[in-house]
Scaffold this motif. Structure first.
Motif, PDB file in Angstrom:
ATOM      1  N   GLU A   1     110.486 105.992  22.520  1.00 19.49           N
ATOM      2  CA  GLU A   1     111.074 105.914  23.401  1.00 19.49           C
ATOM      3  C   GLU A   1     112.583 106.520  24.206  1.00 19.49           C
ATOM      4  O   GLU A   1     112.154 107.093  25.267  1.00 19.49           O
ATOM      5  CB  GLU A   1     111.180 104.326  24.002  1.00 19.49           C
ATOM      6  N   PRO A   2     112.608 106.373  22.747  1.00 18.74           N
ATOM      7  CA  PRO A   2     114.884 107.405  23.002  1.00 18.74           C
ATOM      8  C   PRO A   2     114.039 108.942  23.134  1.00 18.74           C
ATOM      9  O   PRO A   2     115.309 109.433  23.641  1.00 18.74           O
ATOM     10  CB  PRO A   2     114.925 107.617  21.579  1.00 18.74           C
ATOM     11  N   ILE A   3     113.019 109.479  22.601  1.00 22.54           N
ATOM     12  CA  ILE A   3     112.919 110.490  23.134  1.00 22.54           C
ATOM     13  C   ILE A   3     112.156 110.645  24.367  1.00 22.54           C
ATOM     14  O   ILE A   3     113.030 111.358  25.635  1.00 22.54           O
ATOM     15  CB  ILE A   3     111.575 111.087  22.319  1.00 22.54           C
ATOM     16  N   TYR A   4     111.310 109.512  25.324  1.00 19.93           N
ATOM     17  CA  TYR A   4     111.107 109.329  26.912  1.00 19.93           C
ATOM     18  C   TYR A   4     112.106 109.631  27.800  1.00 19.93           C
ATOM     19  O   TYR A   4     112.263 110.176  28.396  1.00 19.93           O
ATOM     20  CB  TYR A   4     109.713 109.311  26.829  1.00 19.93           C
ATOM     21  N   ARG A   5     112.647 108.488  27.374  1.00 18.29           N
ATOM     22  CA  ARG A   5     113.777 108.045  28.015  1.00 18.29           C
ATOM     23  C   ARG A   5     114.649 109.052  28.808  1.00 18.29           C
ATOM     24  O   ARG A   5     114.458 109.085  29.707  1.00 18.29           O
ATOM     25  CB  ARG A   5     114.735 106.682  27.620  1.00 18.29           C
ATOM     26  N   PRO A   6     115.531 109.851  28.341  1.00 17.12           N
ATOM     27  CA  PRO A   6     115.969 110.870  28.264  1.00 17.12           C
ATOM     28  C   PRO A   6     115.129 111.594  29.874  1.00 17.12           C
ATOM     29  O   PRO A   6     115.725 111.904  30.495  1.00 17.12           O
ATOM     30  CB  PRO A   6     117.171 111.817  27.998  1.00 17.12           C
ATOM     31  N   ILE A   7     114.048 111.759  29.538  1.00 15.10           N
ATOM     32  CA  ILE A   7     112.536 112.957  29.863  1.00 15.10           C
ATOM     33  C   ILE A   7     112.907 111.915  31.523  1.00 15.10           C
ATOM     34  O   ILE A   7     113.023 112.958  32.621  1.00 15.10           O
ATOM     35  CB  ILE A   7     111.534 113.333  29.868  1.00 15.10           C
ATOM     36  N   ARG A   8     112.691 110.883  31.498  1.00 18.83           N
ATOM     37  CA  ARG A   8     112.421 110.183  32.593  1.00 18.83           C
ATOM     38  C   ARG A   8     113.492 109.634  33.615  1.00 18.83           C
ATOM     39  O   ARG A   8     113.040 110.113  34.799  1.00 18.83           O
ATOM     40  CB  ARG A   8     111.380 108.906  32.270  1.00 18.83           C
ATOM     41  N   ARG A   9     114.196 109.976  33.074  1.00 16.17           N
ATOM     42  CA  ARG A   9     115.592 109.866  33.684  1.00 16.17           C
ATOM     43  C   ARG A   9     116.009 111.508  34.639  1.00 16.17           C
ATOM     44  O   ARG A   9     116.578 111.395  35.678  1.00 16.17           O
ATOM     45  CB  ARG A   9     116.705 109.872  33.198  1.00 16.17           C
ATOM     46  N   ILE A  10     115.464 112.675  34.083  1.00 13.62           N
ATOM     47  CA  ILE A  10     115.433 113.923  34.898  1.00 13.62           C
ATOM     48  C   ILE A  10     114.046 113.903  35.752  1.00 13.62           C
ATOM     49  O   ILE A  10     114.439 114.706  37.189  1.00 13.62           O
ATOM     50  CB  ILE A  10     115.422 114.762  33.732  1.00 13.62           C
ATOM     51  N   LEU A  11     112.620 113.481  35.310  1.00 16.01           N
ATOM     52  CA  LEU A  11     111.938 114.219  36.013  1.00 16.01           C
ATOM     53  C   LEU A  11     111.998 112.440  37.927  1.00 16.01           C
ATOM     54  O   LEU A  11     112.476 111.918  37.163  1.00 16.01           O
ATOM     55  CB  LEU A  11     110.419 113.839  35.166  1.00 16.01           C
TER      56      LEU A  11
ATOM     57  N   ASP B   1     102.899 109.210  34.186  1.00 20.75           N
ATOM     58  CA  ASP B   1     103.923 109.003  33.455  1.00 20.75           C
ATOM     59  C   ASP B   1     104.231 110.300  32.655  1.00 20.75           C
ATOM     60  O   ASP B   1     103.152 110.526  31.755  1.00 20.75           O
ATOM     61  CB  ASP B   1     104.359 108.208  32.329  1.00 20.75           C
ATOM     62  N   LEU B   2     104.721 111.694  33.402  1.00 18.06           N
ATOM     63  CA  LEU B   2     104.967 112.944  32.518  1.00 18.06           C
ATOM     64  C   LEU B   2     105.876 113.309  31.599  1.00 18.06           C
ATOM     65  O   LEU B   2     105.928 114.048  30.917  1.00 18.06           O
ATOM     66  CB  LEU B   2     105.116 114.141  33.616  1.00 18.06           C
TER      67      LEU B   2
ATOM     68  N   ASP C   1     109.942 109.903  39.931  1.00 18.89           N
ATOM     69  CA  ASP C   1     109.284 109.028  39.251  1.00 18.89           C
ATOM     70  C   ASP C   1     107.858 109.467  39.889  1.00 18.89           C
ATOM     71  O   ASP C   1     107.486 109.380  41.569  1.00 18.89           O
ATOM     72  CB  ASP C   1     109.891 108.003  40.302  1.00 18.89           C
ATOM     73  N   THR C   2     106.702 109.403  39.358  1.00 25.39           N
ATOM     74  CA  THR C   2     105.266 109.428  39.741  1.00 25.39           C
ATOM     75  C   THR C   2     104.145 108.336  39.227  1.00 25.39           C
ATOM     76  O   THR C   2     104.222 107.898  38.573  1.00 25.39           O
ATOM     77  CB  THR C   2     104.606 111.027  39.241  1.00 25.39           C
TER      78      THR C   2
END
Length: 95
Positions: free
Chosen positions: A53-63, A70-71, A65-66
């Motif tokens: 989750e610490p890796i995915y969370r910043p990426i989810r903020r930028i991408l 989850d990309l 919302d699909t």
């Protein structure tokens, strides 16, 4: 200097394998091959989510919302491969 390179490669290799397990497990859960109500499966899934989750969370903020798709894992996986194969050897002058 080469020892630092090898240590970073080892760490990135472990993260790579954890991401592979997480991606495959998410597919198996989506296709109902694995059930999160099974204690072992649930514990492994929660542990992997806490690690990644610490890796995915910043990426989810930028991408964008699909929602059903989850990309973030895909972007993180491609980024990890780029760091391991292209950036890290270039930084240490191995290419």
């Amino acid at each position: 200097m080469f020892a630092i390179y090898e240590l970073l490669q080892l760490i990135l290799g472990v993260v790579y394998m954890i991401m592979i397990v997480h991606i495959i497990m998410s597919w198996l859960i989506s296709f109902q091959v694995l059930n999160l109500h099974q204690p072992i499966v649930g514990q492994i899934w929660m542990g992997l989510n806490k690690l990644l989750e610490p890796i995915y969370r910043p990426i989810r903020r930028i991408l964008p919302d699909t929602h059903p798709l989850d990309l973030a894992p895909l972007v993180a996986f491609v980024g990890l491969i780029a760091v391991r194969s292209i950036i890290l050897p270039a930084v240490f002058g191995l290419r």
